[in-house]
Design a protein around this motif. Structure first.
Motif, PDB file in Angstrom:
ATOM      1  N   LEU A 213      20.340  68.036  27.992  1.00  0.00           N
ATOM      2  CA  LEU A 213      18.911  68.171  27.720  1.00  0.00           C
ATOM      3  C   LEU A 213      18.570  69.655  27.690  1.00  0.00           C
ATOM      4  O   LEU A 213      18.523  70.311  28.730  1.00  0.00           O
ATOM      5  CB  LEU A 213      18.081  67.456  28.782  1.00  0.00           C
ATOM      6  CG  LEU A 213      16.549  67.554  28.625  1.00  0.00           C
ATOM      7  CD1 LEU A 213      16.098  66.996  27.277  1.00  0.00           C
ATOM      8  CD2 LEU A 213      15.848  66.814  29.765  1.00  0.00           C
ATOM      9  N   GLY A 214      18.365  70.199  26.485  1.00  0.00           N
ATOM     10  CA  GLY A 214      18.092  71.614  26.350  1.00  0.00           C
ATOM     11  C   GLY A 214      19.260  72.457  26.844  1.00  0.00           C
ATOM     12  O   GLY A 214      20.407  72.029  26.860  1.00  0.00           O
ATOM     13  N   THR A 241      14.780  75.360  26.689  1.00  0.00           N
ATOM     14  CA  THR A 241      15.529  75.530  25.456  1.00  0.00           C
ATOM     15  C   THR A 241      15.170  76.902  24.911  1.00  0.00           C
ATOM     16  O   THR A 241      14.005  77.169  24.608  1.00  0.00           O
ATOM     17  CB  THR A 241      15.223  74.413  24.429  1.00  0.00           C
ATOM     18  OG1 THR A 241      15.881  74.700  23.189  1.00  0.00           O
ATOM     19  CG2 THR A 241      13.741  74.252  24.185  1.00  0.00           C
ATOM     20  N   ARG A 275      13.523  64.070  26.071  1.00  0.00           N
ATOM     21  CA  ARG A 275      14.496  64.167  24.973  1.00  0.00           C
ATOM     22  C   ARG A 275      13.777  64.221  23.621  1.00  0.00           C
ATOM     23  O   ARG A 275      14.189  64.961  22.722  1.00  0.00           O
ATOM     24  CB  ARG A 275      15.472  62.988  25.027  1.00  0.00           C
ATOM     25  CG  ARG A 275      16.503  63.084  26.147  1.00  0.00           C
ATOM     26  CD  ARG A 275      17.617  62.070  25.956  1.00  0.00           C
ATOM     27  NE  ARG A 275      17.135  60.700  26.079  1.00  0.00           N
ATOM     28  CZ  ARG A 275      17.115  60.010  27.218  1.00  0.00           C
ATOM     29  NH1 ARG A 275      17.538  60.584  28.339  1.00  0.00           N
ATOM     30  NH2 ARG A 275      16.674  58.769  27.259  1.00  0.00           N
ATOM     31  N   ALA A 278      12.432  67.703  23.192  1.00  0.00           N
ATOM     32  CA  ALA A 278      13.510  68.654  22.925  1.00  0.00           C
ATOM     33  C   ALA A 278      13.951  68.567  21.469  1.00  0.00           C
ATOM     34  O   ALA A 278      14.212  69.590  20.817  1.00  0.00           O
ATOM     35  CB  ALA A 278      14.689  68.384  23.862  1.00  0.00           C
ATOM     36  N   SER A 282      13.653  71.454  18.355  1.00  0.00           N
ATOM     37  CA  SER A 282      14.851  71.885  17.646  1.00  0.00           C
ATOM     38  C   SER A 282      14.708  71.773  16.140  1.00  0.00           C
ATOM     39  O   SER A 282      15.527  72.323  15.394  1.00  0.00           O
ATOM     40  CB  SER A 282      16.062  71.065  18.115  1.00  0.00           C
ATOM     41  OG  SER A 282      16.284  71.256  19.505  1.00  0.00           O
TER      42      SER A 282
END
Length: 283
Positions: A213-214, A241, A275, A278, A282
């Motif tokens: 996660l990250g 992140t 999630r 994240a 991204s």
């Protein structure tokens, strides 16, 4: 003897002095030299998402089941959420949602923080790693070295080292399950006093470092009493992140004093939302 006009002679002297002075300055500069400073790379993220639109409506319906029992206009108000008060939306934003039902009250809060280093020798990622580590320590987990970030000094970078949780049993594995607990960590599988979940051990659901996660992540789970009445459980998932730190807080307070909020359910839903966020970052 050749005759040189006074004006021409003066001009020749000025040119000669200027050339001589310029040459001396160049020679001095070449001898002293200038130090080369390598600027740290900027963070990946320059902006933050709109927080009250960051969670899909379908996810909100799952996380806030009480909203479905409200009239349509009130449902819309719940799903819109309330933006956090902030004075710099490029650096920090957040949103909160709340829904009540006859059985319980549930709250969801998300927070995005973009970390910027104003030191040219320190990268945004490295500074974000420092901020994240303080949050991890505040949750009672082992203080980690700066995860995944880099501190640029012009002579190389400081590498990161993995973070460690309270114990081996508290660290998530790649498949999302907890590690093997030691003999002293064993708990009665039917014990629901602290977890509220039949068959779930305290070790499985304790605060811990999360994998996949990250760049770094952890989960915290706190059970408290609201005054002298119902118990209130708050599950927090925090991940980093690059130079952005995201916090998800998901809480429940049952109406009945004797009921304990389900730790496993709250943790699973909070992690699933983390999630999703994240993946959105991204993109």
């Amino acid at each position: 003897m050749a005759y040189v006009p006074g004006v021409a002679l003066l001009a020749a002297l000025v040119v000669g002095c200027s050339a001589s002075s310029g040459g001396d300055a160049d020679d001095a500069d070449s001898k002293v030299g200038s130090p080369t400073i390598t600027a740290a790379p900027p963070g990946k993220y320059r902006t933050l998402p709109e927080p009250c639109r960051a969670v899909p409506r379908s996810t909100l319906k799952d996380l806030l089941p009480g909203a479905a029992e409200l009239p349509e206009d009130q449902q819309e108000k719940v799903y819109e959420g309330a933006a956090a008060v902030t004075y710099d939306t490029d650096r920090k934003v957040g949103c909160r949602w709340k829904a009540d039902s006859p059985d319980m009250s549930r709250n969801l809060v998300i927070d995005f923080e973009r970390v910027v280093s104003y030191d040219p020798a320190v990268s945004d990622d490295y500074r974000a790693g420092e901020v994240y580590t303080k949050k991890e320590s505040a949750a009672g987990l082992s203080a980690a070295s700066i995860p995944s970030g880099e501190k640029t000094t012009g002579q190389g970078s400081t590498p990161a080292t993995p973070s460690a949780g309270k114990n081996a049993g508290g660290t998530d594995s790649a498949d999302g399950t907890s590690g093997t607990a030691g003999p002293t960590d064993a708990a009665d599988p039917t014990d629901t006093a602290s977890t509220g979940t039949p068959g779930a051990t305290a070790v499985d659901l304790e605060p811990r470092i999360l994998d996949n996660l990250g760049d770094a992540a952890f989960l915290d789970d706190v059970l408290t009493r609201a005054g002298s009445t119902a118990q209130h459980r708050t599950v927090s998932v925090v991940f980093r992140t690059s130079n952005v730190i995201v916090t998800v807080q998901y809480a429940e307070q049952p109406t009945l004093v004797t009921k304990v909020p389900d730790s496993k359910e709250l943790q699973e839903k909070a992690r699933a939302l983390a999630r999703q966020l994240a993946e959105t970052l991204s993109e």
